[in-house]
Design a protein around this motif. Structure first.
Motif, short mmCIF file in Angstrom:
data_model
loop_
_atom_site.label_atom_id
_atom_site.label_comp_id
_atom_site.label_asym_id
_atom_site.label_seq_id
_atom_site.Cartn_x
_atom_site.Cartn_y
_atom_site.Cartn_z
N UNK A 64 -47.75 26.69 -56.99
CA UNK A 64 -48.18 25.59 -57.85
C UNK A 64 -47.04 25.17 -58.78
N UNK A 65 -46.33 26.16 -59.34
CA UNK A 65 -45.19 25.82 -60.21
C UNK A 65 -44.12 25.05 -59.45
N UNK A 66 -43.89 25.46 -58.18
CA UNK A 66 -42.90 24.75 -57.38
C UNK A 66 -43.36 23.33 -57.07
N UNK A 67 -44.64 23.16 -56.80
CA UNK A 67 -45.17 21.83 -56.53
C UNK A 67 -45.03 20.92 -57.74
N UNK A 68 -45.25 21.47 -58.93
CA UNK A 68 -45.07 20.68 -60.15
C UNK A 68 -43.62 20.25 -60.30
N UNK A 69 -42.69 21.17 -60.01
CA UNK A 69 -41.27 20.81 -60.09
C UNK A 69 -40.91 19.71 -59.11
N UNK A 70 -41.45 19.78 -57.89
CA UNK A 70 -41.17 18.74 -56.90
C UNK A 70 -41.75 17.41 -57.35
N UNK A 71 -42.95 17.43 -57.92
CA UNK A 71 -43.56 16.19 -58.40
C UNK A 71 -42.74 15.57 -59.50
N UNK A 72 -42.20 16.41 -60.38
CA UNK A 72 -41.37 15.89 -61.47
C UNK A 72 -40.11 15.23 -60.94
N UNK A 73 -39.61 15.72 -59.82
CA UNK A 73 -38.41 15.13 -59.22
C UNK A 73 -38.73 13.94 -58.33
N UNK A 76 -43.39 13.90 -54.49
CA UNK A 76 -44.79 14.30 -54.52
C UNK A 76 -45.32 14.68 -53.14
N UNK A 77 -44.79 14.09 -52.07
CA UNK A 77 -45.26 14.45 -50.73
C UNK A 77 -44.92 15.91 -50.43
N UNK A 78 -43.70 16.33 -50.77
CA UNK A 78 -43.34 17.73 -50.57
C UNK A 78 -44.19 18.64 -51.45
N UNK A 79 -44.43 18.20 -52.68
CA UNK A 79 -45.27 18.99 -53.58
C UNK A 79 -46.68 19.15 -53.03
N UNK A 119 -44.16 7.81 -59.44
CA UNK A 119 -44.95 7.99 -58.23
C UNK A 119 -45.74 9.28 -58.26
N UNK A 120 -45.15 10.35 -58.79
CA UNK A 120 -45.85 11.62 -58.81
C UNK A 120 -47.12 11.53 -59.64
N UNK A 121 -47.02 10.87 -60.80
CA UNK A 121 -48.20 10.71 -61.64
C UNK A 121 -49.24 9.86 -60.95
N UNK A 122 -48.81 8.80 -60.23
CA UNK A 122 -49.75 7.95 -59.53
C UNK A 122 -50.49 8.72 -58.45
N UNK A 123 -49.77 9.55 -57.71
CA UNK A 123 -50.40 10.34 -56.66
C UNK A 123 -51.42 11.30 -57.26
N UNK A 124 -51.05 11.97 -58.35
CA UNK A 124 -51.98 12.89 -58.99
C UNK A 124 -53.18 12.17 -59.56
N UNK A 125 -52.96 10.96 -60.12
CA UNK A 125 -54.05 10.19 -60.70
C UNK A 125 -55.04 9.79 -59.63
#
Length: 381
Positions: A64-73, A76-79, A119-125
């Protein structure tokens, strides 16, 4: 004779309220029915504190921590793929999967394009909105809004133990910055970013550009080091290790420290669980006075300057870049005069600030003498 038909029964009179209730009770009694069971009240949504605690618990999982890091970069698809793989592993162990809304919150972390967005925030939203819609359709209370989920996730990250610590040294030439960084690195590990060594390599390579170009090169190197360190942060969570960065440069002016703070902010250092520690070198004779910016702050004394100049002269030509010359003391006095003490606003950008006594020998500095600095302060951060 044909029998006479019985007269039709008169139509029953409309039942009153009491009559209807009595009839209903009689019908249920005759059918052996039991009174309906009252429905359990719908549980209230979790409080913000409870949601934050849940997210902090989820973020302790390396995946989960790694997915958050990927989303921040912005990946988001990799996360999302990392989260799916982790979910399958959990299901394979026979455990219940994490809550969909919580996983969506982990993906709704801001991307480098903005403090909270991308984009990461949009995907999570979108995932969070879908989860909320399912709950609403089933009669459950809707969860937090996407904006609140992003805020809770960032707050949950702050609750995790720091996996990366950036230690920024600030002081004149000869105060002992390099010696302190060298000792701490030997004892605690980490990476030592040495300004003097970088400058020496540039001179050997014949690179021009002067001090301004050197400053840009140092910032680029610092940025790359932050990126590499954050990439290792997930391993740090798994192994409960801390990755240390020692920034060895004068950093006596607000603009120099501002360069470093801006890089930390752009890489979302603190939001991703990192901490920043400022270690400044002081002398007992330093007194308060007005600096070049007109602000009242502690100024570096003449005794402070003399001690640093004496150390540079003692080591002779052993230093890579700073050599004893007739202009040495004057240059150090100019640096001391131009030095800016951190303002309260700047100090708030550091998680901790430690002052160490420049007159102490290196072993005492590294051990935490003179103000609680050194290894003890780094472990405390």
């Amino acid at each position: 004779p044909t029998p006479t038909a019985a007269p039709a029964a008169p139509a029953p009179a409309p039942a009153t309220g009491d009559g209807r209730r009595a009839t209903g009770r009689a019908a249920r009694a005759s059918a052996g029915a039991t009174p309906p069971v009252a429905m359990a009240p719908v549980p209230e949504p979790c409080s913000s504190h409870e949601q934050e605690a849940l997210l902090a618990l989820l973020l302790r999982r390396p995946a989960v921590a790694r997915a958050v890091g990927l989303a921040m970069d912005g990946r988001q698809e990799q996360g999302r793929g990392v989260l799916v793989a982790d979910l399958r592993e959990v299901l394979g162990d026979g455990a219940s999967p994490p809550d969909e809304g919580a996983l969506a919150a982990a993906a709704a972390v801001s991307s480098p394009e903005g403090e909270e967005g991308g984009d990461a925030a949009a995907a999570g939203s979108a995932a969070a909105s879908s989860s909320s819609g399912k709950r609403a359709a089933s009669g459950e209370p809707s969860g937090s809004s996407p904006a609140k989920l992003r805020k809770l996730t960032l707050s949950a990250l702050q609750r995790l133990p720091a996996t990366c610590i950036c230690i920024i040294a600030s002081g004149l030439h000869g105060c002992g910055k390099s010696t302190l960084c060298n000792v701490l690195q030997e004892v605690m590990g980490g990476v030592w970013l040495n300004h003097d060594e970088m400058e020496a390599r540039r001179r050997e390579a014949g690179s021009g550009g002067g001090s301004s170009q050197m400053r840009k090169s140092f910032n680029v190197e610092f940025r790359a080091l932050l990126t590499k360190t954050l990439a290792k942060a997930n391993k740090a969570v798994r192994d409960k290790e801390a990755y240390l960065i020692f920034v060895d440069r004068c950093n006596t002016t607000k603009s120099m420290r501002g360069d470093l703070l801006n890089e930390l902010k752009n890489r979302q250092w603190r939001k991703r669980g990192g901490k920043a520690l400022l270690v400044d070198f002081t002398h007992a004779s330093d007194t308060f006075g007005y600096g070049a910016d007109g602000q009242l702050s502690k100024r570096l004394s003449e005794q402070h300057v003399a001690l640093c100049a004496g150390r540079v002269e003692e080591r002779g030509r052993a230093h890579q870049t700073l050599q004893p010359t007739p202009k040495l003391r004057g240059n150090l006095q100019s640096l001391a005069k131009a030095a800016d003490a951190p303002s309260p606003e700047e100090g708030a950008q550091f998680d901790s600030r430690v002052s160490v006594d420049v007159s102490l020998p290196p072993p005492e500095l590294a051990g935490g003498g003179g103000g609680g600095g050194g290894a003890g302060a780094a472990r405390g951060a």
